[in-house]
Design a protein around this motif. Structure first.
Motif, PDB file in Angstrom:
ATOM      1  N   THR A  78       1.112  -7.752  -5.211  1.00 21.05           N
ATOM      2  CA  THR A  78       0.322  -7.708  -3.967  1.00 21.05           C
ATOM      3  C   THR A  78       0.057  -6.293  -3.479  1.00 21.05           C
ATOM      4  OG1 THR A  78       2.384  -7.895  -2.684  1.00 21.05           O
ATOM      5  CG2 THR A  78       1.232  -9.948  -3.230  1.00 21.05           C
ATOM      6  N   TYR A  79       0.483  -5.310  -4.199  1.00 19.30           N
ATOM      7  CA  TYR A  79       0.296  -3.920  -3.755  1.00 19.30           C
ATOM      8  C   TYR A  79      -1.171  -3.526  -3.884  1.00 19.30           C
ATOM      9  CZ  TYR A  79       0.444   1.167  -3.763  1.00 19.30           C
ATOM     10  OH  TYR A  79       0.191   2.507  -3.501  1.00 19.30           O
ATOM     11  N   CYS A  80      -1.714  -2.844  -2.903  1.00 20.86           N
ATOM     12  CA  CYS A  80      -3.097  -2.358  -2.897  1.00 20.86           C
ATOM     13  C   CYS A  80      -3.084  -0.841  -3.117  1.00 20.86           C
ATOM     14  CB  CYS A  80      -3.799  -2.678  -1.595  1.00 20.86           C
ATOM     15  SG  CYS A  80      -3.960  -4.447  -1.269  1.00 20.86           S
ATOM     16  N   SER A  81      -3.817  -0.397  -4.111  1.00 20.47           N
ATOM     17  CA  SER A  81      -3.815   1.029  -4.470  1.00 20.47           C
ATOM     18  C   SER A  81      -4.550   1.838  -3.411  1.00 20.47           C
ATOM     19  CB  SER A  81      -4.472   1.227  -5.838  1.00 20.47           C
ATOM     20  OG  SER A  81      -4.611   2.594  -6.127  1.00 20.47           O
ATOM     21  N   ILE A  82      -4.181   3.108  -3.298  1.00 21.76           N
ATOM     22  CA  ILE A  82      -4.864   4.006  -2.363  1.00 21.76           C
ATOM     23  C   ILE A  82      -6.224   4.458  -2.908  1.00 21.76           C
ATOM     24  CG2 ILE A  82      -2.716   4.821  -1.324  1.00 21.76           C
ATOM     25  CD1 ILE A  82      -2.884   7.277  -3.106  1.00 21.76           C
ATOM     26  N   ARG A  93       8.472  -3.518   5.970  1.00 21.21           N
ATOM     27  CA  ARG A  93       7.238  -3.644   5.197  1.00 21.21           C
ATOM     28  C   ARG A  93       6.366  -2.398   5.300  1.00 21.21           C
ATOM     29  NH1 ARG A  93       4.223  -9.083   6.337  1.00 21.21           N
ATOM     30  NH2 ARG A  93       6.196  -9.758   5.403  1.00 21.21           N
ATOM     31  N   GLU A  94       6.176  -1.898   6.492  1.00 20.20           N
ATOM     32  CA  GLU A  94       5.309  -0.725   6.674  1.00 20.20           C
ATOM     33  C   GLU A  94       5.915   0.517   6.029  1.00 20.20           C
ATOM     34  OE1 GLU A  94       3.146   1.789  10.307  1.00 20.20           O
ATOM     35  OE2 GLU A  94       4.397   0.020  10.732  1.00 20.20           O
ATOM     36  N   LYS A  95       7.213   0.696   6.200  1.00 19.40           N
ATOM     37  CA  LYS A  95       7.866   1.891   5.649  1.00 19.40           C
ATOM     38  C   LYS A  95       7.857   1.866   4.125  1.00 19.40           C
ATOM     39  CE  LYS A  95      12.010   4.689   6.243  1.00 19.40           C
ATOM     40  NZ  LYS A  95      13.319   4.828   6.936  1.00 19.40           N
ATOM     41  N   VAL A  96       8.103   0.720   3.522  1.00 22.44           N
ATOM     42  CA  VAL A  96       8.100   0.618   2.062  1.00 22.44           C
ATOM     43  C   VAL A  96       6.690   0.797   1.524  1.00 22.44           C
ATOM     44  CG1 VAL A  96       8.549  -0.928   0.127  1.00 22.44           C
ATOM     45  CG2 VAL A  96      10.175  -0.809   2.018  1.00 22.44           C
ATOM     46  N   LEU A 139      10.420  -5.192   0.912  1.00 19.96           N
ATOM     47  CA  LEU A 139       9.022  -5.381   1.290  1.00 19.96           C
ATOM     48  C   LEU A 139       8.779  -6.762   1.891  1.00 19.96           C
ATOM     49  CD1 LEU A 139       6.259  -3.891   1.191  1.00 19.96           C
ATOM     50  CD2 LEU A 139       5.854  -5.014  -1.008  1.00 19.96           C
ATOM     51  N   MET A 140       9.618  -7.726   1.536  1.00 25.67           N
ATOM     52  CA  MET A 140       9.470  -9.072   2.074  1.00 25.67           C
ATOM     53  C   MET A 140       9.941  -9.162   3.532  1.00 25.67           C
ATOM     54  SD  MET A 140       8.140 -10.474  -0.509  1.00 25.67           S
ATOM     55  CE  MET A 140       8.148 -12.172   0.011  1.00 25.67           C
ATOM     56  N   ASP A 141      10.659  -8.161   3.983  1.00 27.89           N
ATOM     57  CA  ASP A 141      11.147  -8.129   5.363  1.00 27.89           C
ATOM     58  C   ASP A 141      10.131  -7.402   6.241  1.00 27.89           C
ATOM     59  OD1 ASP A 141      12.539  -8.131   7.705  1.00 27.89           O
ATOM     60  OD2 ASP A 141      14.384  -7.270   6.875  1.00 27.89           O
TER      61      ASP A 141
END
Length: 294
Positions: free
Chosen positions: A288-292, A260-263, A254-256
């Motif tokens: 930092t993940y944002c829930s749906i 990032r978009e795919k993960v 995710l840091m790459d």
């Protein structure tokens, strides 16, 4: 005259002049002899000097000739060796450069196993099983797309150990192993009753998928990520107990920016399949993940 009884000749002025002229003539002849001797000695000296000069000249000529011959030949050998080395290095660069650049035909001709090549590395578990016919399917080459043909209906095939073997095959990098493992894992999870067969295998299946996510090859990581999403869609919330084991590798990718978009999309699908309880598990590893649902 006296010897023969002849009267002695009287001296006359003419005779005296002739007598007086004789010593001068004798002295002149002596001078001429000396001059001739001097000239002969001079000619011999000049001949000697000419011979010495001629010998010295030819000595210098042959000396420099052989000197430059041997020295020049060594220089030419050294220069020719340098030129050969340069040519060989240039040839190596020319030979290696096309392999480094991808060809347009590589998309149509994937890497295939060479049966005549002597492989130093031992076969993996999946390749060994595939070689002895342990996977009940075979690859059918189509004009556009490839497909799998099963020897028996997938519904009748037990998941243990076939699903685990296909999951191990996701780490393969050679064709046809890559296609067989990916499509076989996908089609096996689509059969009826797949959830009941896959849930008991999660403790052994998740570490295998984690190894695929930790692989350095980008294609292997992509196949592992797709397999986790497919497994999550089948087992649902049952994957939450093993989700923490997978989030560590997902955080690294995710840091790459490239992943990032795919993960992020994969995490959203995991949350959708696992329910609201999945959000807390994901945020425990990825704050930092944002829930749906937010």
């Amino acid at each position: 005259r006296r010897q023969f009884g002849l009267p002695a000749a009287r001296s006359s002025p003419g005779n005296r002049q002739e007598a007086s002229a004789l010593p001068g003539a004798r002295s002149g002849s002596r001078g001429r002899g000396r001059a001739r001797g001097g000239r002969a000695g001079g000619s011999v000296g000049t001949r000697r000097m000419f011979f010495l000069f001629f010998f010295f000249y030819y000595f210098l000529f042959f000396f420099f000739y052989f000197f430059f011959y041997f020295v020049g030949s060594n220089v030419l050998r050294m220069s020719s060796g340098i030129q050969i080395k340069k040519k060989t290095s240039a040839q190596k660069s020319k030979i290696c450069s096309p392999e480094a650049q991808p060809k347009p035909s590589d998309k149509l001709n994937p890497k295939t196993i060479d049966p005549f090549r002597a492989y130093s590395q031992p076969l993996s578990a999946f390749s060994a099983t595939y070689a002895r016919g342990g996977i009940p399917c075979r690859l059918v080459h189509g004009s556009v797309n490839h497909k799998l043909q099963w020897e028996c209906p997938p519904e009748t095939i037990p998941f243990d150990p076939l699903l685990l073997t296909l999951a191990e095959g996701l780490r393969e990098t050679k064709h046809p192993y890559t296609f067989v493992s990916k499509e076989g894992f996908k089609e096996l999870l689509l059969v009826e009753g797949a959830a009941e067969k896959a849930i008991p295998l999660l403790p052994r299946l998740v570490p295998v998928l984690k190894a695929a996510l930790a692989h350095a090859d980008d294609e292997v990581f992509g196949r592992g990520l797709d397999a986790i999403v497919q497994l999550s869609a089948v087992v649902g919330p049952s994957l939450n107990d093993h989700l923490k084991l997978l989030l560590t590798n997902l955080l690294k990718r995710l840091m790459d920016k490239k992943y990032r978009e795919k993960v992020t999309v994969a995490l959203q699908k995991l949350e959708h399949n696992g329910g609201k309880a999945t959000v807390a598990i994901i945020k425990s590893k990825i704050p930092t993940y944002c829930s749906i649902y937010s």
